[in-house]
Structure formats: C-alpha cells, structure tokens
Write a protein that holds these residues in place. Structure first.
Motif, PDB file in Angstrom:
ATOM      1  N   ARG A  98      -3.678 -25.676-100.285  1.00  0.00           N
ATOM      2  CA  ARG A  98      -3.283 -24.502 -99.491  1.00  0.00           C
ATOM      3  C   ARG A  98      -1.793 -24.190 -99.608  1.00  0.00           C
ATOM      4  N   HIS A 110      -0.320 -16.014 -91.881  1.00  0.00           N
ATOM      5  CA  HIS A 110      -1.288 -17.109 -91.743  1.00  0.00           C
ATOM      6  C   HIS A 110      -1.163 -17.660 -90.338  1.00  0.00           C
ATOM      7  N   SER A 155       0.332 -19.839-102.541  1.00  0.00           N
ATOM      8  CA  SER A 155      -0.286 -18.543-102.238  1.00  0.00           C
ATOM      9  C   SER A 155       0.099 -17.546-103.317  1.00  0.00           C
ATOM     10  N   HIS A 189      -5.010 -18.541-101.947  1.00  0.00           N
ATOM     11  CA  HIS A 189      -4.863 -19.638-102.887  1.00  0.00           C
ATOM     12  C   HIS A 189      -5.643 -19.437-104.185  1.00  0.00           C
ATOM     13  N   ILE A 243       0.202 -23.196 -93.534  1.00  0.00           N
ATOM     14  CA  ILE A 243      -0.503 -23.609 -94.748  1.00  0.00           C
ATOM     15  C   ILE A 243       0.250 -24.693 -95.505  1.00  0.00           C
ATOM     16  N   ARG A 270      -0.775 -28.341 -94.390  1.00  0.00           N
ATOM     17  CA  ARG A 270      -2.196 -28.644 -94.516  1.00  0.00           C
ATOM     18  C   ARG A 270      -2.494 -29.246 -95.886  1.00  0.00           C
ATOM     19  N   ALA A 316       3.903 -17.929 -91.286  1.00  0.00           N
ATOM     20  CA  ALA A 316       2.848 -18.943 -91.231  1.00  0.00           C
ATOM     21  C   ALA A 316       3.134 -19.916 -90.104  1.00  0.00           C
TER      22      ALA A 316
END
Length: 147
Positions: free
Chosen positions: A112, A101, A115, A81, A105, A108, A126
């Motif tokens: 986050r 991940h 990326s 990030h 992400i 959340r 992820a």
C-alpha cells in the motif's frame, strides 16, 4: 456560479463504517457525503459525490470531470496501488487533483505504500480519517481562489 468539485470514491468505500472500523472508523460514506456537502457550501463549492467498485467507472468519471469540474478529490482506495488507467485519466485532467486516504497507507502493508495516483495529485492527504475529505475541500478552495 460555484466551482464544481468531483469527489470520487473507489472500491469498498461503500462499506465505510462497516468494514474494519478499527482502521477506517465508524462513519459511513453517507456521513462523509453529508460532511462534504456542508464543507462545500462553507467554501462556495458545489460537489458531485460518487462511489464505485469498478475501475472503468472511475476512469469515465475522471474523463467527465475534464469538462465539468474545476477540481477532483479522489479516494481511489485499492486502485491507488494498481491502476495506471486511473493515473492516465488523471494526467489528462487539467484541474487540481487531491488524493485522499482515510487510513495512513504508509503505515500499513508494504504493497500500500506506493500510489500511482500520487504521481499526478497536487496534494495527498492520508491518515486523517474522514476529516481528510474536509481538508481536501479546504485546499481545493484555496487553489481555486488563487487562480
């Protein structure tokens, strides 16, 4: 000679299994390494598995991978990030890159959701827990076979 895959892990992943297990699970980074070694053998790959809390070290390893690796699997953790330096290093790396991940992400905190690494990654995995590493290795094997 097997294809070499660098598996690079960023900050705080040394605490995997100990830090926020409700988010990251109970498996340790050593467990992840063992799973990756077994998966790599299954796919005819050789892995170089590393973890650091230092951004510059990740950049150095990515630069090393330019010459030494056939692919990179990277869990940049919080550097996802924030790090344009890691993105720049990955942009200079000609081999396939898969971003992993452990947590999702996108489910959340809002900071986050973005990326920098995703701008370069050939795939992003992820929210699959540590199984994401195994999925990444499977995908890398497919990409390298098709070359």
């Amino acid at each position: 000679m097997p294809n070499v895959v660098y598996i690079l892990n960023g900050p705080n992943l040394n605490l995997l299994g100990k830090r926020e297990p409700e988010i990251y699970g109970h498996q340790t980074l050593d467990d992840v390494r063992d799973l990756c070694v077994a998966a790599a053998e299954e796919h005819g790959l050789q892995i170089i598995f590393r973890q650091t809390n230092a951004e510059h070290e990740l950049v150095d390893w990515i630069q090393e991978a330019r010459e030494a690796a056939h692919a990179v699997v990277i869990n940049p953790a919080a550097y996802s990030h924030t790090s344009i330096a890691i993105l720049d290093a990955l942009n200079a790396c000609p081999c396939p890159v898969i971003e992993v991940h452990v947590s999702n992400i996108h489910a959340r905190e809002s900071f986050r959701h973005h990326s920098y690494v995703s701008h370069r990654a050939d795939a992003v995995i992820a929210g699959c827990g540590v199984e994401g590493y195994l999925l990444a290795l499977r995908r890398i094997a497919t990409l390298l076979e098709s070359k």
